[in-house]
Design an enzyme around this catalytic site. Structure first.
Site, PDB file in Angstrom:
ATOM      1  N   LYS A   1     -10.672  -2.780  -3.808  1.00 26.55           N
ATOM      2  CA  LYS A   1     -11.281  -1.464  -3.923  1.00 26.55           C
ATOM      3  C   LYS A   1     -10.296  -0.453  -4.487  1.00 26.55           C
ATOM      4  O   LYS A   1     -10.686   0.511  -5.110  1.00 26.55           O
ATOM      5  CB  LYS A   1     -11.803  -1.020  -2.559  1.00 26.55           C
ATOM      6  CG  LYS A   1     -13.024  -1.830  -2.150  1.00 26.55           C
ATOM      7  CD  LYS A   1     -13.360  -1.709  -0.673  1.00 26.55           C
ATOM      8  CE  LYS A   1     -12.735  -2.795   0.144  1.00 26.55           C
ATOM      9  NZ  LYS A   1     -13.420  -3.038   1.433  1.00 26.55           N
TER      10      LYS A   1
ATOM     11  N   LYS B   1      -5.543  -9.254  -7.283  1.00 30.06           N
ATOM     12  CA  LYS B   1      -6.761  -9.587  -6.545  1.00 30.06           C
ATOM     13  C   LYS B   1      -7.786  -8.478  -6.746  1.00 30.06           C
ATOM     14  O   LYS B   1      -7.429  -7.319  -6.938  1.00 30.06           O
ATOM     15  CB  LYS B   1      -6.446  -9.816  -5.057  1.00 30.06           C
ATOM     16  CG  LYS B   1      -6.185  -8.560  -4.285  1.00 30.06           C
ATOM     17  CD  LYS B   1      -6.162  -8.805  -2.775  1.00 30.06           C
ATOM     18  CE  LYS B   1      -5.854  -7.481  -2.085  1.00 30.06           C
ATOM     19  NZ  LYS B   1      -5.789  -7.530  -0.649  1.00 30.06           N
TER      20      LYS B   1
ATOM     21  N   LYS C   1       0.812  -1.219   0.000  1.00 28.39           N
ATOM     22  CA  LYS C   1       0.000   0.000   0.000  1.00 28.39           C
ATOM     23  C   LYS C   1       0.838   1.258   0.000  1.00 28.39           C
ATOM     24  O   LYS C   1       0.390   2.306  -0.433  1.00 28.39           O
ATOM     25  CB  LYS C   1      -0.937   0.018   1.214  1.00 28.39           C
ATOM     26  CG  LYS C   1      -2.118  -0.911   1.062  1.00 28.39           C
ATOM     27  CD  LYS C   1      -3.239  -0.478   1.996  1.00 28.39           C
ATOM     28  CE  LYS C   1      -4.412  -1.434   1.892  1.00 28.39           C
ATOM     29  NZ  LYS C   1      -5.477  -1.084   2.830  1.00 28.39           N
TER      30      LYS C   1
HETATM   31  P1  TYM Z   1     -10.729  -5.629   3.801  1.00 29.18           P
HETATM   32  O1  TYM Z   1     -11.732  -4.583   4.180  1.00 29.18           O
HETATM   33  O2  TYM Z   1      -9.665  -5.276   2.838  1.00 29.18           O
HETATM   34  O3  TYM Z   1     -11.485  -6.888   3.235  1.00 29.18           O
HETATM   35  C1  TYM Z   1     -12.598  -7.461   3.916  1.00 29.18           C
HETATM   36  C2  TYM Z   1     -12.580  -8.976   3.755  1.00 29.18           C
HETATM   37  O4  TYM Z   1     -12.668  -9.342   2.374  1.00 29.18           O
HETATM   38  C3  TYM Z   1     -11.601 -10.231   2.041  1.00 29.18           C
HETATM   39  N1  TYM Z   1     -11.178  -9.952   0.657  1.00 29.18           N
HETATM   40  C4  TYM Z   1     -11.078 -10.871  -0.302  1.00 29.18           C
HETATM   41  N2  TYM Z   1     -11.304 -12.191  -0.305  1.00 29.18           N
HETATM   42  C5  TYM Z   1     -11.127 -12.860  -1.462  1.00 29.18           C
HETATM   43  N3  TYM Z   1     -10.734 -12.253  -2.626  1.00 29.18           N
HETATM   44  C6  TYM Z   1     -10.493 -10.927  -2.670  1.00 29.18           C
HETATM   45  N4  TYM Z   1     -10.122 -10.342  -3.805  1.00 29.18           N
HETATM   46  C7  TYM Z   1     -10.658 -10.169  -1.475  1.00 29.18           C
HETATM   47  N5  TYM Z   1     -10.508  -8.862  -1.156  1.00 29.18           N
HETATM   48  C8  TYM Z   1     -10.825  -8.746   0.155  1.00 29.18           C
HETATM   49  C9  TYM Z   1     -10.504  -9.916   3.034  1.00 29.18           C
HETATM   50  O5  TYM Z   1      -9.629 -10.993   3.185  1.00 29.18           O
HETATM   51  C10 TYM Z   1     -11.300  -9.636   4.295  1.00 29.18           C
HETATM   52  O6  TYM Z   1     -11.636 -10.832   4.945  1.00 29.18           O
HETATM   53  N6  TYM Z   1      -7.688  -5.672   7.761  1.00 29.18           N
HETATM   54  C11 TYM Z   1      -8.977  -6.131   7.262  1.00 29.18           C
HETATM   55  C12 TYM Z   1     -10.140  -5.652   8.102  1.00 29.18           C
HETATM   56  C13 TYM Z   1     -10.002  -5.980   9.541  1.00 29.18           C
HETATM   57  C14 TYM Z   1     -10.182  -7.241  10.161  1.00 29.18           C
HETATM   58  C15 TYM Z   1      -9.944  -7.030  11.541  1.00 29.18           C
HETATM   59  C16 TYM Z   1     -10.530  -8.497   9.680  1.00 29.18           C
HETATM   60  C17 TYM Z   1      -9.682  -5.098  10.528  1.00 29.18           C
HETATM   61  N7  TYM Z   1      -9.650  -5.716  11.711  1.00 29.18           N
HETATM   62  C18 TYM Z   1     -10.047  -8.080  12.450  1.00 29.18           C
HETATM   63  C19 TYM Z   1     -10.627  -9.553  10.609  1.00 29.18           C
HETATM   64  C20 TYM Z   1     -10.380  -9.338  11.973  1.00 29.18           C
HETATM   65  C21 TYM Z   1      -9.171  -5.588   5.863  1.00 29.18           C
HETATM   66  O7  TYM Z   1      -8.640  -4.574   5.509  1.00 29.18           O
HETATM   67  O8  TYM Z   1     -10.065  -6.266   5.110  1.00 29.18           O
END
Ligand code: TYM
Length: 332
Positions: free
Chosen positions: A198, A195, A112
């Protein structure tokens, strides 16, 4: 019942199909068997550029999509991260047992910050995984359903829990990831090497949960496929088709080998046409319901406030124990 916790960032108006297949779908299913805590990770979203009015809208929109997809605010503790101040205090404590080098090895920070350079990235972006560890550990979660891209953050979480327990006495449960074996990573329709994300550079490559059927159909019909015409899963040589097969299978429940058999000799167009209908059938009711929920933000805010109150009860119990263990005086 074992306890589950997971979160998603409100980093766009709509969640995308990767969020849904990689995580949200599992969240919904796990309500049947687990005690579930789900939240909108708004603190994580301010680690990069953001706009306050947009953040406020996206936080509500993300919560609305959780509910629309089947997260039940009665059965699950559904809340907004920033409405539970305890996460921040635990983040500080965990940050003080995290090595600088250890945090530097987190690949997401490297990715990032790659665009602007680490020099210009925020300290918040750097310590992001420590906040994520606090999110998980403060609820004593057994399992964390996430996509494959969060694997390294979960490992750090376990390491920190173990380190804290060893040094100060058993306090945190060591959480397990719950990462779907198939389709844990959904790729961009225009660039099957990246992948779906967003922050992805191809708006046409991202299937949004709130897309109308027309644009959805268009995105899928225009998805990049590979040379040849065979519909066959082959990650090396046919990444585009493989991604589409995985999406179909994840949503329809039809195993990939059966899809390969059924579409043998059919050509990409026929397959994509059916896939578009599968995706539309899944997402249309979610979009409709999310729209209804967003039309009444006061009711949504009320649901979220009730969720935050429930979350705080658990979070403050863990935090009190942490404070005591490390020698902080009890708050007056
Ligand atoms: P975030 O907001 O980027 O994504 C949310 C969830 O979606 C999954 N994901 C995907 N899975 C499969 N293919 C993809 N292309 C794809 N893009 C996103 C992510 O793996 C995630 O499960 N850091 C985390 C948010 C977070 C969190 C936590 C999660 C903050 N605290 C505590 C679990 C526990 C994040 O940025 O996810």
């Amino acid at each position: 019942r074992p306890r589950v916790l997971s979160g998603m960032q409100p980093s766009a108006d709509s969640l995308h199909l990767g969020n849904y297949i990689g995580a949200l779908r599992q969240w919904v299913a796990m309500q049947e068997t687990h005690e579930t805590f789900y939240f909108v990770a708004d603190r994580h979203s301010i680690t990069v550029d953001f706009d306050p009015a947009q953040l406020r809208h996206r936080t509500r929109a993300t919560a609305a999509q959780f509910i629309a997809a089947g997260v039940d605010p009665e059965r699950s503790t559904l809340f907004v991260q920033s409405q539970v101040p305890e996460h921040s205090e635990l983040t500080w404590v965990l940050g003080c047992i995290t090595g600088f080098g250890e945090a530097s090895r987190m690949t997401q920070f490297k990715d990032k910050s790659a665009k602007g350079g680490a020099e210009r990235a925020s300290v918040g972006l750097f310590t992001y995984p420590v906040l994520m560890a606090a999110d998980i550990l403060i609820y004593q979660a057994h399992q964390v359903p996430v996509g494959d891209d969060q694997r390294q953050h979960l490992e750090l979480t376990r390491d920190l829990a173990e380190r804290f327990n060893q040094r100060f006495g058993r306090t945190f449960r060591l959480p397990e990831g719950f990462i779907p074996p198939q389709a844990a990573r959904i790729y961009d329709l225009q660039d099957p090497a990246a992948k779906m994300s967003k922050s992805g550079s191809h708006p046409q490559g991202i299937v949004e949960l709130l897309d109308e059927p027309g644009p959805l159909r268009k995105k899928i019909m225009r998805a990049v496929t590979d040379t040849g015409s065979e519909i066959r899963a082959d990650k090396e040589n046919k990444p585009g088709v493989t991604n589409l097969l995985n999406i179909h299978s994840a949503l329809s429940g039809e195993p990939v080998p059966e899809l390969e058999k059924r579409f043998d000799g059919a050509g990409y167009g026929t397959f994509k046409k059916e896939l578009a209908e599968v995706v539309i059938d899944t997402l249309a009711p979610i979009r409709e319901r999310a729209k209804e929920l967003l039309a009444d933000p006061a009711e949504l805010d009320r649901l979220l406030a009730a969720g935050a109150a429930r979350a705080r009860a658990q979070a403050s119990a863990t935090l009190a124990q942490v404070r005591e263990r490390i020698g902080f005086l009890a708050p007056p």
